[in-house]
Motif scaffolding. Structure first.
Motif, PDB file in Angstrom:
ATOM      1  N   ALA A 140     -13.588  35.041 -63.464  1.00 63.61           N
ATOM      2  CA  ALA A 140     -14.520  33.905 -63.475  1.00 63.61           C
ATOM      3  C   ALA A 140     -14.786  33.296 -62.241  1.00 63.61           C
ATOM      4  O   ALA A 140     -16.037  32.573 -62.220  1.00 63.61           O
ATOM      5  CB  ALA A 140     -13.504  32.692 -64.280  1.00 63.61           C
ATOM      6  N   SER A 141     -14.164  33.640 -61.160  1.00 63.73           N
ATOM      7  CA  SER A 141     -14.466  32.898 -59.964  1.00 63.73           C
ATOM      8  C   SER A 141     -15.701  33.690 -59.344  1.00 63.73           C
ATOM      9  O   SER A 141     -16.646  32.824 -58.573  1.00 63.73           O
ATOM     10  CB  SER A 141     -13.486  33.102 -59.077  1.00 63.73           C
ATOM     11  N   SER A 142     -15.939  34.779 -59.692  1.00 57.90           N
ATOM     12  CA  SER A 142     -17.352  35.321 -59.163  1.00 57.90           C
ATOM     13  C   SER A 142     -18.488  35.760 -60.153  1.00 57.90           C
ATOM     14  O   SER A 142     -19.368  36.166 -59.875  1.00 57.90           O
ATOM     15  CB  SER A 142     -16.789  37.025 -58.421  1.00 57.90           C
ATOM     16  N   TYR A 143     -18.045  35.009 -61.424  1.00 58.45           N
ATOM     17  CA  TYR A 143     -18.939  35.215 -62.544  1.00 58.45           C
ATOM     18  C   TYR A 143     -20.256  34.387 -61.899  1.00 58.45           C
ATOM     19  O   TYR A 143     -20.079  33.307 -61.596  1.00 58.45           O
ATOM     20  CB  TYR A 143     -18.368  34.634 -63.709  1.00 58.45           C
ATOM     21  N   ARG A 144     -21.387  34.883 -62.552  1.00 51.11           N
ATOM     22  CA  ARG A 144     -22.631  34.252 -62.447  1.00 51.11           C
ATOM     23  C   ARG A 144     -23.512  34.471 -63.752  1.00 51.11           C
ATOM     24  O   ARG A 144     -23.324  35.686 -63.990  1.00 51.11           O
ATOM     25  CB  ARG A 144     -23.527  34.867 -61.123  1.00 51.11           C
ATOM     26  N   LEU A 145     -24.305  33.542 -63.940  1.00 50.90           N
ATOM     27  CA  LEU A 145     -25.069  33.781 -65.132  1.00 50.90           C
ATOM     28  C   LEU A 145     -26.540  33.558 -64.645  1.00 50.90           C
ATOM     29  O   LEU A 145     -26.905  32.685 -63.778  1.00 50.90           O
ATOM     30  CB  LEU A 145     -25.026  32.398 -66.267  1.00 50.90           C
ATOM     31  N   ARG A 146     -27.183  34.934 -64.824  1.00 53.59           N
ATOM     32  CA  ARG A 146     -28.597  35.115 -64.028  1.00 53.59           C
ATOM     33  C   ARG A 146     -29.616  34.672 -64.928  1.00 53.59           C
ATOM     34  O   ARG A 146     -29.687  34.925 -66.424  1.00 53.59           O
ATOM     35  CB  ARG A 146     -28.696  36.496 -63.936  1.00 53.59           C
ATOM     36  N   VAL A 147     -30.485  33.715 -64.592  1.00 54.19           N
ATOM     37  CA  VAL A 147     -31.354  33.253 -65.280  1.00 54.19           C
ATOM     38  C   VAL A 147     -32.903  33.558 -64.606  1.00 54.19           C
ATOM     39  O   VAL A 147     -32.958  33.138 -63.501  1.00 54.19           O
ATOM     40  CB  VAL A 147     -31.379  31.606 -65.434  1.00 54.19           C
TER      41      VAL A 147
END
Ligand SMILES: Nc1nc2c(c(=O)[nH]1)N[C@H]1C(S)=C(S)[C@@H](COP(=O)(O)O)O[C@H]1N2
Ligand SMILES: [Mo]
Length: 396
Positions: free
Chosen positions: A90-97
Motif C-alpha cells: 500500500a505504501s508504494s501503491y499508485r493509481l494511474r489516471v
C-alpha cells in the motif's frame, strides 16, 4: 516472499513496466508474472461450512448467513478471481489516471486519495453469473462458467472517495465518454490466448453518478482478496465492473473496449443478437437462507427467512410459495426504507408443514417494477439467471 509466492518486488517491477507499456497499448501489458504452482488463488480462509470452494472462486453458503445481520461480513463474502489475489504494497501503491480526456497524466497515492471528501455507500455486490447452475438443474441447458448456486452475492458498505470528486479535481474534458479500469492482478489467459490484465470500460456518466474508489468494506481495510488496497465500485452493476486492485483509469473521448465487455459479460448465443450491449445493471434475484435440499424438523410453525435484491433499487414486494407454486403469499419485508442500495430481508411463517418433500419459491419485484420470471432465456455464458429458483426441502 508474499503469501501467494509472488515477491512484492516482482509485482512492483511488473507494475512499473506495465505503466510504461500502458501509454501506448492502453493497458498494463507488463503484468506477466505468474503465481507459484500450488499457491492458493484466494488468501482468506474458506471454511467448508461457509464456502463452496471453486479454486479461484468461492461461493458463500446461504445456510451460513445470519438472518439477524444485514451486512455480509468481509470474511464471509464470495470471491471471484480470474487468476490469483496479488499482494500489493500500500505504501508504494499508485493509481494511474491517464488518457486523452485528462488534462495531464497523474499517479495518485492512497494518501492523495484520502485528501478527498470521504464517501460511503451500501450496495449489493454480485457476480454476473450468480445462479448459473440453475440453467442446467432447472432448465436443462448447459452453459459455461463457474457453477454458482445463489451465493455469489453479498451486501456491504464501502468506504472511499467518489470518483466524480477525483475526476473533477484532475480536470477531465467535456468530451470524455468512457473510462477503462484495469486491475493489477496477473494477465488472464484461457484457451491459449493471453487477454492481458482484467479490465473493463464504463461510461463517464456512471463515473459522475455514483462510482466509488473504495479502500474499505464495513469499516475495515479491504482484504487482499477483495481488492486491497483500492478497488472500483460501480453500485448496482455487474460484479466485473467493480475492478479490484485498481491500477489505472484511462479516461477517453472515444468508446473504449476490452474482452470483458465485448467477448464476456454480454448476453450471447440463444436468441440474443450479435450486438447485444455489455451488461450493466444487475437483475432481480431471491434466495432462502437454507441449503438446497435442507432437512427441516417438523413443528407447528417454522419461520423461514431469505433475501431479495436488485441492481436497480430497493425491493418492493416478495411473494413466496411453499407448495411448488400452487399457492402464493406475500412475505414480510424487513429493511424497508433502509438507506443505500442493499438487499431486503424477508420472512414467512410456515404453519403445520406436512412431513415429506416440498418446493419453496420466492419471487421479488423491485421499485422499478422488474420482477423475476419463471424461465431465464438461455445465454451461452449463463449470465443473469434471474428466474424463480425451485428450492427443495424435506420436512422430517
Ligand atoms: N482486477 C480484477 N477485478 C475484478 C475481478 C478480477 O478477477 N480481477 N473479478 C471481477 C468479478 S467477475 C467479480 S464478480 C468481482 C468479485 O469481487 P470480490 O471477489 O471482491 O467479491 O470482482 C470483479 N473485479
Ligand atoms: Mo463476476
Amino acid at each position: 516472499m508474499s503469501r501467494n509466492g509472488i515477491t512484492r518486488r516482482t509485482l512492483l517491477a511488473a507494475a512499473a513496466a506495465g505503466a510504461t507499456a500502458a501509454s501506448t497499448a492502453g493497458f498494463l501489458a507488463g503484468t506477466t508474472w505468474r503465481a507459484v504452482a500450488g499457491a492458493p488463488a484466494i488468501l482468506k480462509a474458506l471454511p467448508p461450512e461457509r464456502f463452496v470452494d471453486f479454486g479461484t472462486n468461492a461461493e458463500t453458503r446461504w445456510a451460513s448467513v445470519d438472518p439477524r445481520r444485514y451486512l455480509t461480513p468481509q470474511p464471509d463474502l464470495f470471491v471471484r478471481n480470474h487468476t490469483v489475489t496479488p499482494t500489493i504494497d500500500a505504501s508504494s501503491y499508485r493509481l494511474r489516471v491517464f488518457g486523452d480526456a485528462v488534462r495531464r497524466e497523474r499517479s495518485l497515492s492512497l494518501r492523495d486519495l484520502r485528501g478527498f471528501r470521504p464517501a460511503e455507500v451500501t450496495t449489493v455486490h454480485e457476480c454476473t453469473g450468480n445462479g448459473r447452475s440453475f440453467f442446467a438443474s432447472q432448465q436443462g441447458e448447459s452453459v459455461s462458467g463457474t457453477a454458482w448456486t445463489l451465493g455469489a452475492v453479498g451486501t456491504v458498505t464501502w468506504q472511499g472517495v467518489r470518483l466524480a470528486d477525483v475526476l473533477r479535481a484532475l480536470g477531465v474534458s467535456r468530451d470524455a465518454v468512457s473510462i477503462q479500469a484495469t486491475g493489477l492482478d496477473p494477465s488472464y489467459a484461457t484457451g491459449g490466448v493471453d487477454y492481458g490484465p482484467v479490465r473493463r470500460p464504463f461510461p463517464i456518466t456512471k463515473a459522475y453518478d455514483d462510482a466509488l474508489l473504495a479502500w474499505g468494506m464495513n469499516g475495515q481495510p479491504l482484504l487482499p482478496d477483495h481488492g486491497y488496497p483500492l478497488r472500483l465500485v460501480l453500485p448496482g452493476w455487474v460484479g466485473i465492473a467493480s475492478i479490484k486492485w485498481l491500477g489505472s483509469l484511462e479516461v477517453s473521448s472515444t468508446e473504449l473496449t476490452s474482452p470483458w465487455n465485448t467477448k464476456w459479460y454480454r448476453l450471447t448465443g440463444g436468441s440474443y443478437p450479435a450486438d447485444a450491449p455489455p451488461l450493466s445493471v444487475n437483475p432481480v434475484r431471491s434466495a432462502w437462507e437454507l441449503p438446497l435440499g435442507a432437512q427441516l424438523a417438523r413443528r407447528h410453525r417454522i419461520e423461514l427467512t431469505g433475501r431479495s435484491w436488485s441492481g436497480a433499487g430497493p425491493i418492493k414486494r416478495v411473494e413466496v410459495s411453499l407448495d411448488g407454486g400452487a399457492t402464493w403469499r406475500t412475505a414480510k419485508l424487513a429493511d424497508r426504507g433502509r438507506r443505500g442500495a442493499g438487499w431486503s430481508r424477508w420472512s414467512v411463517v410456515w404453519k403445520h408443514p406436512a412431513a415429506g418433500e416440498h418446493t419453496l419459491l420466492a419471487r421479488a419485484t423491485d421499485v422499478r417494477g422488474r420482477t423475476q420470471p419463471d424461465v431465464t432465456p438461455y445465454n451461452s455464458n449463463g449470465y443473469f439467471f434471474d428466474a424463480v429458483v425451485r428450492h427443495p426441502v424435506t420436512v422430517v
